[in-house]
Motif scaffolding. Structure first.
Motif, PDB file in Angstrom:
ATOM      1  N   ILE A 293       0.865  -1.188   0.000  1.00  0.00           N
ATOM      2  CA  ILE A 293       0.000   0.000   0.000  1.00  0.00           C
ATOM      3  C   ILE A 293       0.899   1.234   0.000  1.00  0.00           C
ATOM      4  CG2 ILE A 293      -1.808   1.243   1.240  1.00  0.00           C
ATOM      5  CD1 ILE A 293      -2.520  -1.475   2.572  1.00  0.00           C
ATOM      6  N   PHE A 294       0.804   2.043  -1.057  1.00  0.00           N
ATOM      7  CA  PHE A 294       1.635   3.235  -1.218  1.00  0.00           C
ATOM      8  C   PHE A 294       0.773   4.469  -0.957  1.00  0.00           C
ATOM      9  CE2 PHE A 294       3.303  -0.158  -3.806  1.00  0.00           C
ATOM     10  CZ  PHE A 294       4.661  -0.147  -3.505  1.00  0.00           C
ATOM     11  N   VAL A 327       4.976   3.453   2.901  1.00  0.00           N
ATOM     12  CA  VAL A 327       4.498   2.197   2.333  1.00  0.00           C
ATOM     13  C   VAL A 327       4.075   1.283   3.471  1.00  0.00           C
ATOM     14  CG1 VAL A 327       5.022   0.259   0.809  1.00  0.00           C
ATOM     15  CG2 VAL A 327       6.164   2.467   0.457  1.00  0.00           C
ATOM     16  N   LEU A 328       2.904   0.626   3.316  1.00  0.00           N
ATOM     17  CA  LEU A 328       2.375  -0.269   4.334  1.00  0.00           C
ATOM     18  C   LEU A 328       2.269  -1.692   3.796  1.00  0.00           C
ATOM     19  CD1 LEU A 328      -0.605   1.899   5.695  1.00  0.00           C
ATOM     20  CD2 LEU A 328       1.654   1.642   6.738  1.00  0.00           C
ATOM     21  N   ASN A 329       2.447  -2.653   4.698  1.00  0.00           N
ATOM     22  CA  ASN A 329       2.162  -4.061   4.442  1.00  0.00           C
ATOM     23  C   ASN A 329       1.018  -4.495   5.331  1.00  0.00           C
ATOM     24  OD1 ASN A 329       3.728  -5.109   2.399  1.00  0.00           O
ATOM     25  ND2 ASN A 329       5.484  -5.535   3.709  1.00  0.00           N
ATOM     26  N   PHE A 330       0.162  -5.371   4.824  1.00  0.00           N
ATOM     27  CA  PHE A 330      -0.892  -5.948   5.652  1.00  0.00           C
ATOM     28  C   PHE A 330      -0.389  -7.289   6.171  1.00  0.00           C
ATOM     29  CE2 PHE A 330      -4.995  -8.334   6.081  1.00  0.00           C
ATOM     30  CZ  PHE A 330      -5.489  -7.585   7.130  1.00  0.00           C
ATOM     31  N   ASP A 340       9.068   4.682   5.337  1.00  0.00           N
ATOM     32  CA  ASP A 340       8.338   5.939   5.492  1.00  0.00           C
ATOM     33  C   ASP A 340       9.270   7.130   5.312  1.00  0.00           C
ATOM     34  OD1 ASP A 340       9.793   5.756   7.798  1.00  0.00           O
ATOM     35  OD2 ASP A 340       8.140   6.201   9.157  1.00  0.00           O
ATOM     36  N   LYS A 341       8.706   8.325   5.492  1.00  0.00           N
ATOM     37  CA  LYS A 341       9.411   9.592   5.336  1.00  0.00           C
ATOM     38  C   LYS A 341      10.061   9.689   3.962  1.00  0.00           C
ATOM     39  CE  LYS A 341      10.220   9.852  10.300  1.00  0.00           C
ATOM     40  NZ  LYS A 341      11.236   9.855  11.386  1.00  0.00           N
ATOM     41  N   LEU A 342       9.261   9.384   2.934  1.00  0.00           N
ATOM     42  CA  LEU A 342       9.734   9.370   1.553  1.00  0.00           C
ATOM     43  C   LEU A 342       9.297  10.650   0.851  1.00  0.00           C
ATOM     44  CD1 LEU A 342       8.693   5.690   0.774  1.00  0.00           C
ATOM     45  CD2 LEU A 342      10.978   6.490   1.397  1.00  0.00           C
ATOM     46  N   GLY A 343      10.214  11.296   0.173  1.00  0.00           N
ATOM     47  CA  GLY A 343       9.944  12.590  -0.442  1.00  0.00           C
ATOM     48  C   GLY A 343       9.413  12.515  -1.851  1.00  0.00           C
ATOM     49  N   TYR A 344       8.400  11.665  -2.084  1.00  0.00           N
ATOM     50  CA  TYR A 344       7.838  11.484  -3.419  1.00  0.00           C
ATOM     51  C   TYR A 344       6.309  11.392  -3.352  1.00  0.00           C
ATOM     52  CZ  TYR A 344      12.505  10.313  -5.166  1.00  0.00           C
ATOM     53  OH  TYR A 344      13.828  10.351  -5.526  1.00  0.00           O
ATOM     54  N   PHE A 345       5.667  11.916  -4.414  1.00  0.00           N
ATOM     55  CA  PHE A 345       4.301  11.510  -4.717  1.00  0.00           C
ATOM     56  C   PHE A 345       4.384  10.113  -5.326  1.00  0.00           C
ATOM     57  CE2 PHE A 345       4.257  16.162  -5.410  1.00  0.00           C
ATOM     58  CZ  PHE A 345       3.221  16.543  -4.576  1.00  0.00           C
TER      59      PHE A 345
END
Length: 583
Positions: A293-294, A327-330, A340-345
């Motif tokens: 999940i982005f 980004v998440l994982n289930f 996390d803390k990524l500087g992108y759309f």
């Protein structure tokens, strides 16, 4: 005995007889009402029609109840008696349950769905040896005919079992009403236009919306949710082969699975009060069978400058918004942060010769605008996402506003995108414009600060992320279809940024016919703001649905405080085989 005494004795005796008769009548109990137990019908239907089980019982209960004559037993007691039944209720089970409830009659039966047709079989069995069960059967061609047929069954029971006066079929009643009110001076048919129909309620009413269209079986709506849903995607995030739905509001990520008539919550991830989630996309980037999940996230600066290792390629200052995507994982029943803390759309886009890939783009500055010009294909390395190669696209494209497809079926790829004025454009492989819409598409108020012209006068441009463009082949005829949200409102075109609102739209399908795009179909008008459109097997039944997220508020300047819902259209195109390219 004198005549006077004789008359007195006779009168006294007569009074005693009358008194005894009255006492006898008073002591005689009033006739008790007949007790009827209505059991749950056996349902041989898809899961989405299970709601009819309760509806049938409600309709029968309201129509069979007769004050002082017929008492329909409380449903709670009936449900308690049927609890634990692991299979369909048989005739023997029904009579046993009825006797347990001390009922005089028991009503049971089944409902079977075969395509759009519905078969209704009802039985009413006496429990005191008064005869064989009575059978009532009916066939309907569509779901719209179920309610009238249940009414008919209830009327037949009232006539045949309870001899209830005044019970007549709907057809007979309509004919009588028509005859009794027939007056040449007031009848509508003499003034009706071609194609108009009379409402069944009264011959003086002209039917505007057919009754059956109010209960269309091809559309489903979820429960309402608090907060504006600004992003939504569907996919298999746990690797079990079933489809989940992931949605985001201001600072919350929620995972649901469709079960029965609603969505069941599986997991939630809560951001901080300084977070503002803008977009969500799903993709199995590490090829482990589970989609990641982005989430694109803008975070408000707090005055403390993060280190370069904490925020990649950002220069946040106090009060400004900077990218802090993640980004998440289930995993199991929880959403876990992978990086996390990524500087992108972030967005996932499908290319005809590549399949679906993850794209990343950096935020522009106050002088440049919303986006940096470079768009990258992203790759996962350890616990971080890094650019792999630059993706070359027309200069007006960003990662949210385009889709790629071979619309002409000639081996070359066209670019479909929505410009800053929300017009839909088609560019050929050389980048030349070959078509442009005269209407607006994909309008939302999911916006962020793009370019600052003059902060002293609050002269700021905003970029509003459009709802997705889908390129798919829903009817499997080999011709690509562009499916997008077309905005019906024109007033907002003249309003400044921050005051725009979009509360009317329709979903349309467009295909290329050598001269331009032509319209294949469109939905009825949708009241609300469409924020995302996806195609997939949300029902997990092997068929596709068109799934849409909708913000219900009227005040779209307060989108985060609004209500939202998810709804879907069933697509009668067979098993889900089509390749779907999503913006």
């Amino acid at each position: 005995m004198t005549a006077k005494k004789f008359l007195q004795s006779s009168a006294l005796a007569l009074l005693l007889v009358i008194f005894c008769m009255l006492a006898s009548y008073a002591a005689e109990p009033a006739s008790a009402p007949i007790k009827v137990a209505i059991l749950p019908f056996n349902m041989h239907t898809p899961a989405q029609l299970m709601y009819l089980q309760d509806g049938i019982r409600d309709m029968l209960a309201s129509r069979l109840g007769w004050e002082g004559k017929v008492q329909v037993l409380d449903r709670t007691a009936v449900d308690q008696a049927t609890r634990g039944m692991k299979s369909d209720i048989s005739a023997e089970d029904a009579q046993r349950i009825g006797r347990t409830l001390k009922a005089d009659y028991v009503v049971y039966g089944s409902l079977t769905a075969i395509g759009q047709a519905i078969s209704i079989d009802a039985r009413m069995a006496p429990l005191a040896g008064q005869g064989e069960p009575l059978s009532f059967s009916s066939q309907t061609k569509t779901l719209d005919d179920v309610v009238p047929q249940i009414n008919q069954i209830a009327q037949e029971i009232n006539q045949k079992v309870f001899a209830r006066p005044g019970e007549k079929s709907q057809t007979a009643r309509a004919e009588e009403d028509s005859a009794s009110t027939r007056n040449p001076e007031f009848l509508v048919p003499t003034t009706m236009l071609p194609g108009e129909k009379i409402s069944y309620l009264n011959p003086n009413f002209v039917e505007v919306t057919p009754e059956g269209s109010l209960r269309q079986p091809g559309i489903w709506k979820s429960q309402d949710f608090s907060g504006g849903i600004v992003g939504m995607d569907i996919g298999d995030i746990d690797g079990d082969g079933r489809t989940e739905l992931v949605m985001i509001t201001q600072n919350k990520v929620m995972v649901y699975r469709k079960e029965g008539a609603g969505l069941r919550a599986l997991a939630t991830y809560n951001g901080s009060t300084t977070d503002r989630f803008l977009w969500v996309s799903l993709l199995d980037i590490n090829r482990d069978g589970r989609a990641e999940i982005f989430v694109t996230n803008l975070r408000t600066g707090t005055g403390v400058r993060p280190t370069p290792s904490e925020i990649q390629h950002n220069e946040p200052n106090y009060g400004t918004e900077f990218l802090a995507s993640f980004v998440l994982n289930f995993s199991g029943s929880k959403l876990e942060v992978l990086c996390d803390k990524l500087g992108y759309f972030f967005n996932t886009v499908e290319f005809p010769k590549r399949g679906k890939i993850l794209l990343g783009q950096q935020k522009g500055d106050s002088a440049l605008g919303a986006f940096q010009p470079e768009i990258y294909e992203m790759q996962l390395r350890g616990n971080s996402l890094t650019p792999l190669v630059q993706v070359h696209l027309p200069s007006r494209c960003n990662i949210f506003n385009f889709a790629r497809a071979d619309l002409k079926k000639d081996g070359s790829e066209e670019t479909v995108f929505i410009d800053t004025f929300n017009h839909l454009l088609i560019l050929n492989a050389a980048g030349d414009q070959i078509w442009k819409s005269d209407r607006k598409f994909g309008c939302t108020t999911n916006a962020f600060e793009a370019k600052v012209e003059d902060l002293r006068f609050n002269d700021i441009d905003y970029y509003a992320i459009p709802s997705p463009i889908l390129v798919t082949d829903l009817n499997h005829d080999g011709i690509p279809e562009i499916v997008a949200n077309r905005t019906l409102d024109i007033v907002s075109s003249f309003l400044p940024q921050g005051l725009k609102f979009y509360d009317r739209s329709e979903i349309v399908s467009l295909s290329w016919d050598q001269l331009g795009l032509v319209e294949n179909w469109k939905t009825r008008e949708v009241n609300g703001m469409v924020t995302a459109i996806r195609v997939g097997d949300l029902n997990n039944d092997g068929s596709e649905q068109l799934v849409i997220s909708l913000v219900l508020a009227k005040d779209y300047m307060k989108i985060w405080q609004s209500k939202s819902t998810i709804f879907s259209y069933t697509l009668s195109s067979g098993p889900a085989k089509a390749t779907t390219k999503q913006q």
